[in-house]
Each structure stands twice: as structure tokens, then as C-alpha cells.
Design a protein around this motif. Structure first.
Motif, short mmCIF file in Angstrom:
data_model
loop_
_atom_site.label_atom_id
_atom_site.label_comp_id
_atom_site.label_asym_id
_atom_site.label_seq_id
_atom_site.Cartn_x
_atom_site.Cartn_y
_atom_site.Cartn_z
N SER A 1 -0.28 2.81 -5.68
CA SER A 1 0.42 1.80 -4.89
C SER A 1 0.20 0.46 -5.58
O SER A 1 -0.70 0.31 -6.41
CB SER A 1 -0.14 1.74 -3.46
N SER B 1 0.82 -1.22 0.00
CA SER B 1 0.00 0.00 0.00
C SER B 1 0.85 1.27 0.00
O SER B 1 0.32 2.37 -0.09
CB SER B 1 -0.93 0.00 1.22
N VAL C 1 -7.25 1.98 -3.50
CA VAL C 1 -6.74 1.75 -2.14
C VAL C 1 -7.50 0.60 -1.50
O VAL C 1 -8.66 0.34 -1.83
CB VAL C 1 -6.87 3.01 -1.25
#
Length: 178
Positions: free
Chosen positions: A50, A41, A88
Motif C-alpha cells: 500500500s 492503506s 502497514v
């Protein structure tokens, strides 16, 4: 990392396209080898990207496009209010869970593409402002689009991984074989 995609059986266009898509999926998977969720992450550059976010994004994109081709809504509806969550991990999501989800999506993509009568069959593009109105695309376009999308992000993944810990695709292949 460049990997070799075996030549398709004579006339197996679907197999060739699906093999190139699988090759690009592998690039993203390899970039995650040996990382914790926290490391995956991490955002080591000015970009918001990421490795965990790229993984989640490509799985959602692939599932969404195949659903549209089937005439179904995507599993996750994204709009301006939640688009950022596409990149995310949220609500207890993990890299392991996202990898398992993507594997399921990949299996569904392959089964669908192998089962359709023709790659020339079409489906309408979504009614979104960034698509031409009232336009349809072929299932061949769909697979080529997924290859392009996945390959683009596999390249991002290479750079992000090397920025995180200096590991390159060549070193990660060794980890995959261990």
C-alpha cells in the motif's frame, strides 16, 4: 513522473547524490497527495503493498542504513516476528506522522552525508544471512543503495496510486502546486 535534477556544482558529488535521493522521495510523497489514511492503506492489487506501507518502509530503511553507517542500531529492530509491520500502519500511526518522520530522517541523512570526511569511508554490513560475511561498504554505496531502494518503491507507488483512483504523477504534480 520524471523531474529534473539540477546539475551539481562542479565536484559536488554529495550534492548530486542527495539531489537524486530527494527526487525519488518526492515521487513517493506525491503519490500520497489528497488521500486519507484509509485510502493510502488500500491494497488495490494482489500485492500486499500500500502507499502508506511503502512510505513507512522507505523511512525505516533509510533510517536503519544511516544508523548502521554511524555504528548505531536501527531505531526499529525488524526480524521475522515483526517484519510485516514495516509495511502497514499500526498502533495509531498515520500517513502524516510517517511523512514527518521521513522528513526528519531525510534531514539526518543529508547532515550525515555532508559531514563525513569521505564517501570512500566504509562501515560493515550487518551480520545477516543475505549479506556476505565480514564485508564493508562505502558511504557512496550507502547513498546509491538508498536511491535505488527509494526509486524502486517510487515506481511501485505510481502504479498503486493509479490503481486506487486513476491519478497519474502528472496530475499529482498539479495537486502539489495547488
Amino acid at each position: 513522473m520524471v523531474t529534473h535534477v539540477r546539475a551539481e556544482a562542479h565536484g559536488d558529488e554529495r550534492g548530486a547524490l542527495l539531489s537524486f535521493l530527494a527526487e525519488q522521495r518526492g515521487g513517493i510523497r506525491r503519490s500520497l497527495l489528497g488521500l486519507t489514511d484509509e485510502q493510502a492503506s488500500g491494497r488495490p492489487s494482489a500485492s500486499e503493498l500500500s502507499l502508506a506501507g511503502l512510505l513507512k518502509h522507505v523511512a525505516e530503511v533509510e533510517q536503519g542504513w544511516v544508523a548502521r553507517a554511524k555504528g548505531e542500531p536501527p531505531a526499529v529492530k525488524r526480524d521475522e516476528s515483526n517484519w510485516h509491520e514495516c509495511f502497514v500502519l499500526v498502533d495509531g500511526e498515520s500517513v502524516e506522522q510517517q511523512l514527518a518522520y521521513w522528513e526528519k530522517v531525510a534531514d539526518e541523512t543529508e547532515a550525515f552525508i555532508r559531514a563525513v570526511p569521505s564517501l570512500d569511508d566504509t562501515f560493515p554490513l550487518p551480520n545477516d544471512p543475505w549479506f556476505p560475511p565480514d564485508e564493508s561498504v562505502s558511504l557512496r554505496w550507502l547513498v546509491l543503495h538508498l536511491i535505488r531502494e527509494t526509486a524502486r518503491h517510487a515506481g511501485h507507488a505510481d502504479i498503486i496510486r493509479e490503481s486506487l483512483d486513476g491519478k497519474t504523477a502528472f496530475e499529482l504534480v498539479g495537486l502539489a502546486r495547488s
